[in-house]
Design a protein around this motif. Structure first.
Motif, PDB file in Angstrom:
ATOM      1  N   ALA A 119      15.477   4.856  -2.622  1.00  0.00           N
ATOM      2  CA  ALA A 119      15.418   3.428  -2.706  1.00  0.00           C
ATOM      3  C   ALA A 119      16.595   2.797  -1.935  1.00  0.00           C
TER       4      ALA A 119
ATOM      5  N   ILE B 186      11.396  -2.364   9.653  1.00  0.00           N
ATOM      6  CA  ILE B 186      10.527  -2.617   8.219  1.00  0.00           C
ATOM      7  C   ILE B 186       9.748  -1.360   8.080  1.00  0.00           C
ATOM      8  N   GLU B 187       9.268  -0.646   9.198  1.00  0.00           N
ATOM      9  CA  GLU B 187       8.161   0.478   8.928  1.00  0.00           C
ATOM     10  C   GLU B 187       8.897   1.375   8.168  1.00  0.00           C
TER      11      GLU B 187
ATOM     12  N   ARG C  47      11.656   1.139   6.101  1.00  0.00           N
ATOM     13  CA  ARG C  47      11.850   0.518   4.952  1.00  0.00           C
ATOM     14  C   ARG C  47      10.691   0.660   3.906  1.00  0.00           C
ATOM     15  N   LEU C  48       9.548   0.361   4.566  1.00  0.00           N
ATOM     16  CA  LEU C  48       8.287   0.613   3.700  1.00  0.00           C
ATOM     17  C   LEU C  48       7.835   2.202   3.251  1.00  0.00           C
TER      18      LEU C  48
ATOM     19  N   ALA D 133      10.350   6.870  -2.514  1.00  0.00           N
ATOM     20  CA  ALA D 133      10.912   6.685  -3.789  1.00  0.00           C
ATOM     21  C   ALA D 133      10.092   6.563  -5.014  1.00  0.00           C
ATOM     22  N   ALA D 134       9.013   5.751  -4.641  1.00  0.00           N
ATOM     23  CA  ALA D 134       7.841   5.839  -5.658  1.00  0.00           C
ATOM     24  C   ALA D 134       7.253   6.984  -5.999  1.00  0.00           C
TER      25      ALA D 134
ATOM     26  N   SER E 285      16.012   2.950   1.740  1.00  0.00           N
ATOM     27  CA  SER E 285      14.884   1.958   2.312  1.00  0.00           C
ATOM     28  C   SER E 285      15.578   0.633   2.198  1.00  0.00           C
TER      29      SER E 285
ATOM     30  N   SER F  44      10.428   3.366   0.735  1.00  0.00           N
ATOM     31  CA  SER F  44       9.957   3.007  -0.749  1.00  0.00           C
ATOM     32  C   SER F  44       8.726   3.828  -1.377  1.00  0.00           C
ATOM     33  N   ARG F  45       7.915   4.050  -0.549  1.00  0.00           N
ATOM     34  CA  ARG F  45       6.729   4.965  -1.049  1.00  0.00           C
ATOM     35  C   ARG F  45       7.374   6.415  -1.504  1.00  0.00           C
TER      36      ARG F  45
END
Lengths: 237, 237
Positions: free
Chosen positions: A44, A53-54, A56-57, A63-64, A47, A60-61
Motif C-alpha cells: 500500500a 498511475i499504472e 499505483r493501481l 495489497a488487497a 502504491s 494496490s491490487r
C-alpha cells in the motif's frame, strides 16, 4: 472444544487443542498472517509512492490480495480453535529491526527490498510449513504460492537493470546487504521461537527428533533460493 | 468501435462513443474511481496508524474493499470503450488541496475527516450519477452503497465522543471545518469540469437543459446530508 486423532475428514487435519503440535501450528500461522499483513502495508505504501498511475493501481491490487491471503490464514487459526488476533500480535514487530536497518534509497532499492525480503520470509515459512498438520500446511503453501507481487518487481527491475550497468552493480550490492539482514531475522526468530525450530526440524526429516543440523540445512536452502532469485534479475547474489 | 441506441440489453446502456453523454459518463466514472483509490490509500495509511491490531486488521479489509470498488468502476470505463487509466489520471490531485488544508491532529480527527470527507464526496457523486446512462449509474450507486468504512468511524467516534465532552465539542468544530473545505472541493470541481455540472443538472430535473439553480440545490442537499451524518455521531453540524 475437543478433537481426536481418530476423526475423519476436516477434523483429522486439526491437531488436538493443547497439544504441542497445535501450539506450534498456531505460532507459524501467526507468523505467516503477520508477514502477509506487513506485505499489505508495504505494498500500500509502495502504491502511494509509485512513479506511474499504472503501478499505483497494480500495487494496490497486490495489497488487497495480501489482505485476502492474511485472512485465509486467520480463518485457519480460528478453525483450529485458537485466537487469530493473539496469534498475529505475537509477531507484531517481526520486521521492525529489518526495516530500520535497511532504509531503501530509491524506488528500485525499495522494489528489490520487497522482492528479497519477502522471498526469504516466504521460503522460511514454506520450509517450516513442512512440519505442520496437513490442513494448516495446505493453507500456508497455497497462500505463499499466491504471492504474485514478485512478478512486478522482477519485470520492473529487469527492465531497469538491463539498461543501466551502474544500477545493476548497485542493486547487486544492495541485494547482498538485504539477504544478510533477512537471514539475521530468521536467526533471531529461531532463537526466540522454539516452536519454529521444531517445525523446521520436523519438516526436514522423517524422524521427529530434531536433528542437530536442521538449522544449517535451513540456511543453506534459504541462501540457495536467494541466489536463484537474484539470478532471475541478472544480479549476482 | 460503434454502439447504437437501438441495441438491447447491456449494449442499450452504453452511450454512443464520441457523444457528449459518453464523455460525461467517463468524467464521473473517472472521479469515482479516483475517490475509491484515494479511499484505499487513506484506509491503508489509517491501518498502519491505528491504535489496536483489531483496528489495523479491519481497516486493511476496508482498504482492500475500496480497491475492489475502484476496479468495478474501471471495468465500466473499459466497457463503454474509454481508457480507464486516463480517466483516473484526470482526477489525480483531486483531494490534494483538501488534504493540505485539513491535517488531522489526532486519531479521532483523522477518523472524522474520512467520515465527513468521503461522505460529502460520495453524496456528490451519487447526485451526479442521476444524470448518467442506466448502466453506469447502476455501477456508481452500487459502489457508493458498498462503502462500509463509515460504520467503523461511526462506532468508534460514537464510543469515544459520548464519554468525553471536550472531545465532542472539539470534533463538532473540526466537522464544520471539514465540511467547509469539502464543499470547496465540490465548488472547484464544478468550475473546472462542465461535464459534472451537466450531469448534476440532468439528474436534478426532467428537462435536459441545465436549470440555473441546480448547483444551489446541490449544495443544499450536500449540507443536509452532512447535518444528518454529524447527528449520527451526536455532533452539531
Amino acid at each position: 472444544m475437543t478433537t481426536t486423532h481418530a476423526g475423519t475428514g476436516a477434523e483429522a487435519t486439526i491437531p488436538p487443542v493443547g497439544s504441542l503440535e497445535h501450539a506450534d501450528a498456531v505460532e507459524l500461522l501467526g507468523l505467516v498472517a503477520q508477514l502477509e499483513h506487513v506485505a499489505f502495508a508495504r505494498l500500500a505504501a509502495d502504491s502511494a509512492l509509485a512513479p506511474t498511475i499504472e503501478q499505483r493501481l497494480e500495487l494496490s491490487r497486490f495489497a488487497a490480495a495480501a489482505v485476502a491471503r492474511r485472512d485465509r490464514v486467520l480463518a485457519r487459526i480460528t478453525e483450529i480453535g485458537a485466537d487469530p488476533v493473539a496469534a498475529v500480535r505475537a509477531y507484531d514487530a517481526v520486521l521492525d529491526d529489518f526495516d530500520a536497518r535497511t532504509p531503501p534509497g530509491s524506488w528500485w532499492e525499495r522494489l528489490l527490498k520487497a522482492y528479497v525480503g519477502y522471498g526469504v520470509a516466504d521460503d522460511f515459512c514454506r520450509l517450516a510449513a513442512e512440519g505442520l498438520d496437513a490442513g494448516s500446511r495446505a493453507v500456508v503453501l497455497e497462500v505463499l504460492d499466491d504471492a504474485s507481487h514478485a512478478e512486478l518487481a522482477v519485470a520492473e527491475l529487469d527492465a531497469a537493470g538491463s539498461a543501466d550497468g551502474v544500477l545493476t552493480a548497485r542493486l547487486a550490492l544492495w541485494g547482498r546487504r538485504l539477504v544478510g539482514e533477512a537471514l539475521g531475522v530468521v536467526q533471531r526468530l529461531l532463537v526466540q521461537r522454539p516452536a519454529l525450530v521444531r517445525l523446521v526440524a520436523l519438516g526436514s526429516t522423517s524422524q521427529p527428533d530434531a536433528p542437530p543440523n536442521a538449522p544449517t540445512k535451513l540456511f543453506g536452502e534459504l541462501t540457495a533460493q536467494h541466489t536463484r532469485r537474484m539470478a532471475r534479475l541478472g544480479l549476482t547474489a
